[in-house]
Design a protein around this motif. Structure first.
Motif, PDB file in Angstrom:
ATOM      1  N   ARG A  19     -20.120  22.057  70.190  1.00  0.00           N
ATOM      2  CA  ARG A  19     -21.176  21.389  71.071  1.00  0.00           C
ATOM      3  C   ARG A  19     -21.393  19.879  70.873  1.00  0.00           C
ATOM      4  O   ARG A  19     -21.316  19.119  71.735  1.00  0.00           O
ATOM      5  CB  ARG A  19     -22.496  22.199  71.025  1.00  0.00           C
ATOM      6  CG  ARG A  19     -23.436  21.650  72.040  1.00  0.00           C
ATOM      7  CD  ARG A  19     -24.591  22.535  71.575  1.00  0.00           C
ATOM      8  NE  ARG A  19     -25.355  21.944  70.389  1.00  0.00           N
ATOM      9  CZ  ARG A  19     -26.158  20.883  70.237  1.00  0.00           C
ATOM     10  NH1 ARG A  19     -26.220  19.918  70.977  1.00  0.00           N
ATOM     11  NH2 ARG A  19     -26.590  20.681  68.997  1.00  0.00           N
ATOM     12  N   LEU A  20     -21.719  19.682  69.424  1.00  0.00           N
ATOM     13  CA  LEU A  20     -21.806  18.365  68.897  1.00  0.00           C
ATOM     14  C   LEU A  20     -20.487  17.453  69.314  1.00  0.00           C
ATOM     15  O   LEU A  20     -20.740  16.223  69.676  1.00  0.00           O
ATOM     16  CB  LEU A  20     -21.834  18.310  67.400  1.00  0.00           C
ATOM     17  CG  LEU A  20     -23.384  19.075  66.996  1.00  0.00           C
ATOM     18  CD1 LEU A  20     -23.169  19.059  65.667  1.00  0.00           C
ATOM     19  CD2 LEU A  20     -24.336  18.382  67.695  1.00  0.00           C
ATOM     20  N   THR A  23     -20.803  16.676  73.015  1.00  0.00           N
ATOM     21  CA  THR A  23     -21.943  15.814  73.595  1.00  0.00           C
ATOM     22  C   THR A  23     -21.803  14.228  73.016  1.00  0.00           C
ATOM     23  O   THR A  23     -22.049  13.307  73.608  1.00  0.00           O
ATOM     24  CB  THR A  23     -23.161  16.147  73.279  1.00  0.00           C
ATOM     25  OG1 THR A  23     -23.036  16.571  71.527  1.00  0.00           O
ATOM     26  CG2 THR A  23     -23.431  17.622  73.896  1.00  0.00           C
ATOM     27  N   ASP A  24     -20.956  14.060  71.657  1.00  0.00           N
ATOM     28  CA  ASP A  24     -20.762  12.825  71.386  1.00  0.00           C
ATOM     29  C   ASP A  24     -19.586  12.191  71.931  1.00  0.00           C
ATOM     30  O   ASP A  24     -19.563  10.901  71.957  1.00  0.00           O
ATOM     31  CB  ASP A  24     -20.137  13.192  69.796  1.00  0.00           C
ATOM     32  CG  ASP A  24     -21.126  13.548  68.594  1.00  0.00           C
ATOM     33  OD1 ASP A  24     -22.231  13.242  69.086  1.00  0.00           O
ATOM     34  OD2 ASP A  24     -20.678  13.734  67.675  1.00  0.00           O
ATOM     35  N   HIS A  25     -18.926  12.835  72.821  1.00  0.00           N
ATOM     36  CA  HIS A  25     -17.878  12.117  73.696  1.00  0.00           C
ATOM     37  C   HIS A  25     -18.694  11.939  75.276  1.00  0.00           C
ATOM     38  O   HIS A  25     -18.031  11.608  76.291  1.00  0.00           O
ATOM     39  CB  HIS A  25     -16.637  13.271  73.878  1.00  0.00           C
ATOM     40  CG  HIS A  25     -15.842  13.075  73.132  1.00  0.00           C
ATOM     41  ND1 HIS A  25     -15.607  13.898  72.100  1.00  0.00           N
ATOM     42  CD2 HIS A  25     -14.579  12.204  72.954  1.00  0.00           C
ATOM     43  CE1 HIS A  25     -14.734  13.709  71.277  1.00  0.00           C
ATOM     44  NE2 HIS A  25     -13.861  12.748  71.560  1.00  0.00           N
ATOM     45  N   ARG A  33     -19.316  25.914  80.174  1.00  0.00           N
ATOM     46  CA  ARG A  33     -18.419  25.378  79.076  1.00  0.00           C
ATOM     47  C   ARG A  33     -18.476  26.170  77.803  1.00  0.00           C
ATOM     48  O   ARG A  33     -17.770  26.377  77.135  1.00  0.00           O
ATOM     49  CB  ARG A  33     -18.931  23.978  78.920  1.00  0.00           C
ATOM     50  CG  ARG A  33     -18.187  23.071  80.234  1.00  0.00           C
ATOM     51  CD  ARG A  33     -18.538  21.713  79.999  1.00  0.00           C
ATOM     52  NE  ARG A  33     -18.260  21.032  81.055  1.00  0.00           N
ATOM     53  CZ  ARG A  33     -18.334  19.495  81.313  1.00  0.00           C
ATOM     54  NH1 ARG A  33     -19.298  19.139  80.270  1.00  0.00           N
ATOM     55  NH2 ARG A  33     -17.993  18.944  82.372  1.00  0.00           N
ATOM     56  N   GLN A  34     -19.735  26.686  77.382  1.00  0.00           N
ATOM     57  CA  GLN A  34     -20.118  27.690  76.272  1.00  0.00           C
ATOM     58  C   GLN A  34     -19.271  28.941  76.392  1.00  0.00           C
ATOM     59  O   GLN A  34     -18.667  29.182  75.419  1.00  0.00           O
ATOM     60  CB  GLN A  34     -21.653  27.656  75.966  1.00  0.00           C
ATOM     61  CG  GLN A  34     -21.786  28.505  74.693  1.00  0.00           C
ATOM     62  CD  GLN A  34     -22.994  28.411  74.242  1.00  0.00           C
ATOM     63  OE1 GLN A  34     -23.876  27.546  74.281  1.00  0.00           O
ATOM     64  NE2 GLN A  34     -23.422  29.570  73.512  1.00  0.00           N
ATOM     65  N   SER A  35     -19.274  29.314  77.422  1.00  0.00           N
ATOM     66  CA  SER A  35     -18.943  30.767  77.743  1.00  0.00           C
ATOM     67  C   SER A  35     -17.264  30.551  77.559  1.00  0.00           C
ATOM     68  O   SER A  35     -16.717  31.506  77.154  1.00  0.00           O
ATOM     69  CB  SER A  35     -18.977  31.125  79.135  1.00  0.00           C
ATOM     70  OG  SER A  35     -20.648  31.529  79.155  1.00  0.00           O
ATOM     71  N   THR A  79     -11.110  16.385  74.754  1.00  0.00           N
ATOM     72  CA  THR A  79     -12.200  16.038  73.560  1.00  0.00           C
ATOM     73  C   THR A  79     -11.820  17.003  72.181  1.00  0.00           C
ATOM     74  O   THR A  79     -12.630  16.529  71.352  1.00  0.00           O
ATOM     75  CB  THR A  79     -13.549  16.193  74.168  1.00  0.00           C
ATOM     76  OG1 THR A  79     -13.390  17.695  74.586  1.00  0.00           O
ATOM     77  CG2 THR A  79     -13.758  15.317  75.300  1.00  0.00           C
ATOM     78  N   ASN A  80     -10.555  17.242  72.170  1.00  0.00           N
ATOM     79  CA  ASN A  80     -10.199  17.873  70.849  1.00  0.00           C
ATOM     80  C   ASN A  80     -10.943  19.061  70.380  1.00  0.00           C
ATOM     81  O   ASN A  80     -10.999  19.539  69.287  1.00  0.00           O
ATOM     82  CB  ASN A  80     -10.383  16.760  69.628  1.00  0.00           C
ATOM     83  CG  ASN A  80      -9.267  17.222  68.412  1.00  0.00           C
ATOM     84  OD1 ASN A  80      -8.077  17.661  68.690  1.00  0.00           O
ATOM     85  ND2 ASN A  80      -9.751  16.759  67.252  1.00  0.00           N
ATOM     86  N   LEU A  81     -11.480  19.708  71.437  1.00  0.00           N
ATOM     87  CA  LEU A  81     -12.054  21.412  70.950  1.00  0.00           C
ATOM     88  C   LEU A  81     -10.914  22.289  71.127  1.00  0.00           C
ATOM     89  O   LEU A  81     -11.207  23.384  70.856  1.00  0.00           O
ATOM     90  CB  LEU A  81     -13.059  21.562  72.297  1.00  0.00           C
ATOM     91  CG  LEU A  81     -14.323  20.585  72.124  1.00  0.00           C
ATOM     92  CD1 LEU A  81     -15.379  21.048  73.314  1.00  0.00           C
ATOM     93  CD2 LEU A  81     -14.875  20.261  70.909  1.00  0.00           C
TER      94      LEU A  81
END
Length: 153
Positions: A19-20, A23-25, A33-35, A79-81
């Protein structure tokens, strides 16, 4: 083996780190998105967008379109997640969001389990070769396929 140190996250700490990072992006951390992220993180093997969509459809009681999941996964990769496992057309959660480096993915041909190792000697040499050939913003994608220790035993 050359590499660097990063903090691996799991569970709620992984979701919060994701999440961080998002949002930093400058992106929003929405419920969908969380799901998608939580579903992706629930697997230790690469998972397809269709599998994620099917699982979310079942858990939500309404259809989730694979195209929506693909768009979210593409955002996660940018975003590298998450990482896209090219040879499997599937995705694997990044357990250290916000830490950008090139991974070498190891994928078991039998059970499908995937892991990664960091070796900047290998990926650095690939990046340098790409730059020597005139490419910019080179991003090595390295996948090794074989049998994991459990399957080889």
């Amino acid at each position: 083996m050359a590499g660097h140190t990063h903090k691996e996250h799991k569970g709620e700490a992984l979701v919060e780190a994701a999440r961080l990072t998002l949002t930093d992006h400058g992106e929003q951390w929405t419920g969908m998105r969380q799901s998608v992220f939580e579903e992706l993180a629930a697997h230790d093997r690469p998972v397809s967008a269709y599998d994620i969509a099917d699982n979310l459809s079942a858990s939500r009681g309404k259809r989730v379109a694979p195209n929506s999941v693909y768009r979210i996964l593409d955002l996660f990769v940018r975003t590298n997640l998450a990482n896209r496992i090219e040879s499997a057309n599937a995705y694997l959660v990044n357990t250290h969001p916000g830490c950008r480096h090139d991974c070498i993915f190891l994928i078991c041909d039998d059970c499908g389990k995937a892991s990664h190792l960091d070796d900047e000697r290998v990926t650095g040499a690939l990046r340098a070769a790409g730059k020597d050939a005139g490419f910019t913003d080179v991003r090595p994608v390295v996948e090794l396929r074989g049998l994991c220790d459990d399957c080889a035993a």
